[in-house]
Structure formats: structure tokens, C-alpha cells
Scaffold this motif. Structure first.
Motif, PDB file in Angstrom:
ATOM      1  N   THR A 140      29.828  40.688  27.247  1.00 21.19           N
ATOM      2  CA  THR A 140      28.722  40.608  26.461  1.00 21.19           C
ATOM      3  C   THR A 140      27.646  40.941  27.951  1.00 21.19           C
ATOM      4  N   SER A 141      27.659  42.258  27.757  1.00 17.66           N
ATOM      5  CA  SER A 141      26.688  42.845  29.399  1.00 17.66           C
ATOM      6  C   SER A 141      25.830  43.538  28.857  1.00 17.66           C
ATOM      7  N   ALA A 142      25.572  43.836  27.687  1.00 17.93           N
ATOM      8  CA  ALA A 142      23.452  44.126  27.086  1.00 17.93           C
ATOM      9  C   ALA A 142      22.711  43.640  25.884  1.00 17.93           C
ATOM     10  N   ASN A 143      22.472  43.872  25.760  1.00 18.50           N
ATOM     11  CA  ASN A 143      21.694  43.888  23.798  1.00 18.50           C
ATOM     12  C   ASN A 143      20.809  45.043  23.307  1.00 18.50           C
ATOM     13  N   ASP A 160      32.573  41.310  31.128  1.00 14.62           N
ATOM     14  CA  ASP A 160      31.811  40.576  31.039  1.00 14.62           C
ATOM     15  C   ASP A 160      32.340  41.168  29.331  1.00 14.62           C
ATOM     16  N   TRP A 169      22.816  47.367  31.266  1.00 14.67           N
ATOM     17  CA  TRP A 169      21.832  48.665  29.828  1.00 14.67           C
ATOM     18  C   TRP A 169      21.469  49.645  31.085  1.00 14.67           C
ATOM     19  N   SER A 205      19.967  44.231  29.888  1.00 10.26           N
ATOM     20  CA  SER A 205      20.813  43.911  31.505  1.00 10.26           C
ATOM     21  C   SER A 205      20.919  44.408  32.141  1.00 10.26           C
ATOM     22  N   ASN A 212      29.631  47.304  34.636  1.00 10.21           N
ATOM     23  CA  ASN A 212      30.404  46.516  34.095  1.00 10.21           C
ATOM     24  C   ASN A 212      31.653  47.079  33.618  1.00 10.21           C
ATOM     25  N   TRP A 242      23.049  38.084  27.310  1.00  6.94           N
ATOM     26  CA  TRP A 242      23.825  38.786  28.346  1.00  6.94           C
ATOM     27  C   TRP A 242      23.960  37.668  29.563  1.00  6.94           C
ATOM     28  N   ASN A 243      22.580  36.442  29.331  1.00  5.33           N
ATOM     29  CA  ASN A 243      22.969  35.853  30.646  1.00  5.33           C
ATOM     30  C   ASN A 243      21.698  34.385  30.184  1.00  5.33           C
ATOM     31  N   GLY A 262      26.391  41.176  32.887  1.00  5.31           N
ATOM     32  CA  GLY A 262      25.972  40.330  31.950  1.00  5.31           C
ATOM     33  C   GLY A 262      27.117  39.281  31.821  1.00  5.31           C
TER      34      GLY A 262
END
Length: 590
Positions: free
Chosen positions: A469-472, A467, A344, A341, A461, A481-482, A491
Motif C-alpha cells: 500500500t504505497s499511495a492513496n 510496500d 504517488w 505519499s 516503491n 499508506w503510513n 508506503g
């Protein structure tokens, strides 16, 4: 990168025009950023840094041209076996080998052009990493007329020369990267187009001889080119030398065959070229250096590369690499990272740049959205993919040829790609700037105006949006994240709504920031269009109270620049747009 076989779900086609407008703003923004130019001459390793001939530190900010000389299935939404040779076989099954060759020539003609490199330079990148497929430069061992002798193919050298001319025209650097080595360098088949039925790089000495000879030939050709930053001599080795069950060499402790090949290749390069940096990569996709450097560096102009995917972004995630740098007094380079993301990207680039480490993102373009450019394939290609997945009828040869050639001559070209300015911003501006910037030039006149909810600001973020959940950072490929995999790479969840793309399923505490310009100061009724729910509104940093999607709320706006934050109070809010109604005067409010 690590090969991925994620199933491609249905996606809404992104709006190309929106990306172009925002990209134009980015060009103007990044034109103010000074990056090193190749006028400094040859780069070299000096202690823990990469410097030019004047001793100036050079921080490489680059991008890998993945998918050009070497395709990987996931970039084309091809499921299952994603090696280029398997893709080519499927294409040949549809249109025949001669037309398949025409497809690949067209692909190489159009996937990367000078327009792509011009755009990279305008955005602020200063380097390009070229993933090379050895078969464009020399035939496989099995096809050599005389075993042990090397013959050469002009195709790869010609295209490298052309790319180098584009890079030089933009004052950038080029890193040559052997992405697919003779025989294939690992059990991750896709990244090196390896045929497991044939001897690998490690199984056949003739493959290693060919690799060494290729690098000597490349060094001979480019020894006097200062715009060549470095030779990245083998991408992501992943092989269990001591234990065949250790498929990718992540538990390997000796790595003797890898060190031997790296040393031998460096020596061959040095026979003709003493000036260029040699980049080395460890086992386990470039990250396992156990045994590789235990006896010390074998050259005084080496750079240690590492690759970084799907993990944390803090300094602690670099501890092994930093320890190598400290022990051997050698520069580090994050030679490949990405597939995550925007948040990230920004946190990762901030971390590595704080350590004086340059980087190259992966890749420039593919069909998916989380890169600077996105390929939007023609509808006929969807039929080809459906057939390959076993979900549709086999297209007629003429239909398949039309779709594939449209992909190779039109869809992949720069002018037809969708620009993702949010990705570029996350890589180049946001790592060093704790501010948000507008995604679009939003303007509200006296007659009001509307801002699409999905066009929130660009930035980190917690700065441009929040958000949960903004990244992996899960350690494996994922796009959580999306989930919609479209339009933005932040995210914030997006989804199709009744009136188009919308922000979806906002949770309490999540918020979005919008920066916009107002023609006339005054009080404007603000209508939040979306599913029913409560939200808190802040205008120019001041709490304006609670709002609901059920009825408008007046907000006071200043002439010129304004900011507005919408924070979810209710769970599950879907937000379509922010609608500002015409200016309300004092007499009208009575």
C-alpha cells in the motif's frame, strides 16, 4: 486544495536532527540540477508550452505557500469548521480580539520567511505559488465606506512585495493566486474562508466587482516584474450555477458565470498589463471546463490550470486536460497537487513532466508530515486543541496566549521546522531517476554499527522499498499508506516500538533497501532486531540466504559503498534495526 477534516491521531514526534542531516545532503545533490532562472525575462504562453522571452521552454517546479495568508483547519489540526474566520473566532474567545490580531500579525511575520524561500531554491524548486486572502488587500464589501468604491489595505501588498524580493534573490518565479476571493468562490468553505451567512462571490455583483478591481490593482503594481510568472485569477471555483444541489459544480455544463468573470478579470488586467500570463481554473475545484472554453480562448496569453488529488498517476488520468490542450493549443499547468505519499508524488511528477506540464505541490508546511517542512507545535497548543475538541478544560487566557504565540513566533519558523528530505527527493530527483539514494549517511566501521530500520533508502516503491500500500488513489482524503503519520512519507508502515520508531507489520514480498559505506571489507555478523520472523537478505545484488530475527547471519561486505535488501518471508514482521557486529577474520571463524 479540497478541505479535509481528518481526525488527528496520536503521533510520535519526528526526529528533527535526522531530517536536517539528510536535507544537507539533498542540497548538495540538487545543486547539480539546472533549473530555469528569471534572467529569461517575462514568461508567456506559446502554443502548448510556457516559454521565456528567448523562446526557451520553462517547466515550473513549484510549491504553494498554503497556510500563510490563509489558514485551513486541517493544517493546524483543527477539527470541524476549518475556515480561518472560525479559527480566529476561537482564538479570540481564548485571548480576546486584540491579542488575536497580534497572533495573526506574528503568524504572517514568521510562517514564511526568506529562509524558507532560500531552502526551496537550494533544493531545486524554481517557483512559488502565493495563495492570497483578498482581505489582506481590500476590505469586504460590507466594510467599504462607500458601496461600489474600493479601498486598499497595505498589509497584503507589503507582504507580496517582500516575498517577491526573496523570490528574485533566488532567481525564482512567483505565481499570484487569489485563493480567497471576495465572498468566497464555492461551497468548500475552508479553501476560501467563506462565511455562508453572507453573499458569496456568485451571489453579489459587488463581490465580483471587488475581485476584478483587486486584480487590476495587482497588475498595475507588478506589470513590470518579470519574476512574476503568472496571475492565477481564482482558485478552485466550486459552485452549482444551474443546480444548487450540485454543490461543487462537478456536474455543471454551462459555467457561464465563471467564464464571464474570467473574461472580465482578464480584460481588466490587460488594461494595464499586456505581458503577464493569466492562469484560469475551471469549476469543480479547478477541473470542470465545460462551457468555460467552448467558445474558445479570449486571450492569447492564457494557461489552463488543473488540480490533482487522490487519484491515479497514469497518463489516462490527464485525458480531459490533454484534450483541452490539443483542441485549443494552450499550455497546461498542474497548479496544485499533493497530500499523498512519496511514491504517488514521484509517479505523478514523472507523468506530467513527460507531457511538458509544470506543477506546484501543496503545501510547503503544516503540522502534518507529508510535505517538505513540518511544524512541530509546542505542548501548550495540544491543550488548546483538546479544549476546541471538547476533550479538555479551557486554558487560562495567559496559558492560551503563551501557547498560541509560541506557535506563531517560534514553531512555524523555518529554523524550527522538521525537514522531510524524502518528500523533496520524491518531487525533484526520483521522477527522473530509477535509482535509490541513502536517507542518511550510514557508515559501518571495523567495530560494526547499527542502521535504524526506518532509515531505508529514498526512491520509488519497487526501487528503494516495496510496500503493498504505497499511495492513496481512492478519490478521497486518506493516509493509509503510513497509518502512523510520522517521520517518513513512504508506503512503509511505521509504528512505535519498545526502543523507538520501527518498521511495522511487514508482509511477505515487502522489502527495504539500505545503502551504506563500509570502512573495511570482510564478513560481518548481521543481527535483525525486531519481532520474530524470517526474512531474505541480499547484499550488493547477491542473494545471501534466509535470516531470522532470532540469530545473526554472516554477510560479506565490500570496502566502500554497499547495498542490502531485507525482504519479509514471514507475515507481520516488525523491524527495529540492522546491527552489524564487529568484523570477523578468517582465524576467528575457525
Amino acid at each position: 486544495m479540497h478541505a479535509t477534516n481528518e481526525a488527528g491521531g496520536k503521533r510520535r514526534r519526528p526526529r528533527a536532527g535526522a531530517g536536517r542531516l539528510a536535507a544537507a545532503a539533498l542540497v548538495a545533490c540538487f545543486a547539480l540540477v539546472a533549473f530555469p532562472a528569471t534572467a529569461g525575462g517575462f514568461l508567456r504562453a506559446q502554443g502548448k508550452q510556457i516559454v521565456d522571452e528567448q523562446g526557451n521552454v520553462v517547466l515550473l517546479r513549484g510549491i504553494g505557500l498554503g497556510g500563510w495568508m490563509l489558514q485551513e483547519g486541517y493544517m493546524l489540526e483543527v477539527q470541524g469548521n476549518g475556515t480561518q474566520r472560525s479559527i480566529r473566532a476561537r482564538i479570540s474567545d481564548l485571548i480576546g480580539p486584540d491579542k488575536s490580531e497580534a497572533f495573526y500579525q506574528a503568524w504572517r511575520d514568521n510562517h514564511v520567511t526568506k529562509a524558507d524561500i532560500d531552502a526551496l531554491a537550494a533544493w531545486g524548486f524554481n517557483s512559488v505559488r502565493l495563495p492570497m486572502h483578498y482581505e489582506l488587500y481590500t476590505p469586504p464589501v460590507s466594510e467599504e465606506p462607500v458601496r461600489g468604491q474600493q479601498t486598499w489595505r497595505e498589509e497584503g501588498f507589503r507582504r507580496t512585495d517582500e516575498l517577491l524580493s526573496w523570490v528574485k534573490a533566488n532567481g525564482m518565479y512567483l505565481v499570484l493566486d487569489l485563493h480567497a476571493a471576495p465572498g468566497g468562490q464555492g461551497n468548500d468553505l475552508n479553501i476560501s474562508d467563506r462565511d455562508p451567512a453572507m453573499p458569496s462571490l456568485w451571489d453579489d455583483a459587488a463581490n465580483r466587482d471587488k475581485m476584478v478591481a483587486l486584480w487590476r490593482m495587482l497588475a498595475e503594481r507588478y506589470k513590470d516584474e518579470p519574476a512574476i510568472a503568472a496571475y492565477d485569477i481564482i482558485n478552485e471555483p466550486n459552485w452549482g450555477f444551474a443546480d444548487a444541489t450540485d454543490k461543487h459544480g462537478c456536474s455543471e455544463n454551462g459555467n457561464a458565470p465563471l467564464r464571464e468573470l474570467l473574461v472580465r478579470t482578464t480584460q481588466a488586467i490587460r488594461e494595464v498589463d499586456r505581458r503577464h500570463i493569466v492562469v484560469i481554473e475551471g469549476n469543480c475545484w479547478g477541473n470542470n471546463y465545460r462551457g468555460v472554453l467552448d467558445a474558445g480562448p479570449w486571450d492569447d496569453n492564457l494557461v489552463v490550470s488543473f488540480h490533482k488529488y487522490w487519484n491515479g498517476t497514469g497518463r489516462d488520468t490527464l485525458k480531459d486536460q490533454l484534450a483541452l490542450r490539443e483542441r485549443w493549443n494552450m499550455p497546461l499547468w498542474l497548479g496544485e497537487t499533493g497530500e499523498n505519499s512519496n511514491d504517488w508524488f514521484t509517479r505523478t511528477m514523472a507523468t506530467v513532466e513527460a507531457e511538458g506540464i509544470g506543477w506546484a505541490i501543496w503545501p510547503l508546511k503544516k503540522i502534518r508530515y507529508n510535505n517538505p517542512l513540518q511544524v512541530q507545535p509546542n505542548p501548550g497548543y495540544a491543550k488548546v486543541l483538546a479544549y476546541w475538541r471538547g476533550e479538555g478544560a479551557k486554558p487560562a487566557p495567559a496559558e492560551a496566549e503563551a501557547a498560541l504565540m509560541m506557535l506563531a513566533t517560534h514553531d512555524i519558523r523555518h529554523e524550527n521546522n522538521i525537514v522531510h528530505p524524502d518528500v523533496v527527493d520524491a518531487l525533484l530527483r526520483a521522477p527522473g531517476d530509477d535509482r535509490s539514494v541513502p536517507f542518511k549517511d550510514h557508515r559501518i566501521g571495523a567495530g560494526g554499527g547499527t542502521i535504524a530500520a526506518v532509515d531505508f533508502d529514498m526512491g520509488r516503491n519497487g526501487i528503494a522499498y516495496r510496500d503493498l500500500t504505497s499511495a492513496n488513489e481512492s478519490g478521497k482524503p486518506d493516509t493509509g499508506w503510513n497509518p502512523s503519520k510520522t517521520y517518513r512519507n513512504d508506503g512503509v508502515d511505521l509504528a512505535d516500538g519498545a526502543d523507538g520508531l520501527q518498521v511495522a507489520d511487514m508482509q511477505p514480498g515487502e522489502w527495504l533497501k539500505y545503502t551504506f559505506t563500509v570502512a573495511s571489507a570482510g564478513r560481518y555478523p548481521l543481527q535483525l532486531n525486531g519481532s520474530r520472523g524470517d526474512a531474505r537478505v541480499s547484499v550488493n545484488g547477491v542473494d545471501a540466504g534466509k535470516a531470522t530475527t532470532a540469530r545473526p547471519r554472516e554477510v560479506t561486505l565490500l570496502e566502500g559503498r554497499n547495498t542490502l535488501v531485507i525482504e519479509a518471508i514471514s507475515a507481520g514482521i516488525d523491524l527495529q534495526s540492522l546491527q552489524f557486529r564487529p568484523l570477523t577474520t578468517a582465524s576467528e571463524r575457525k
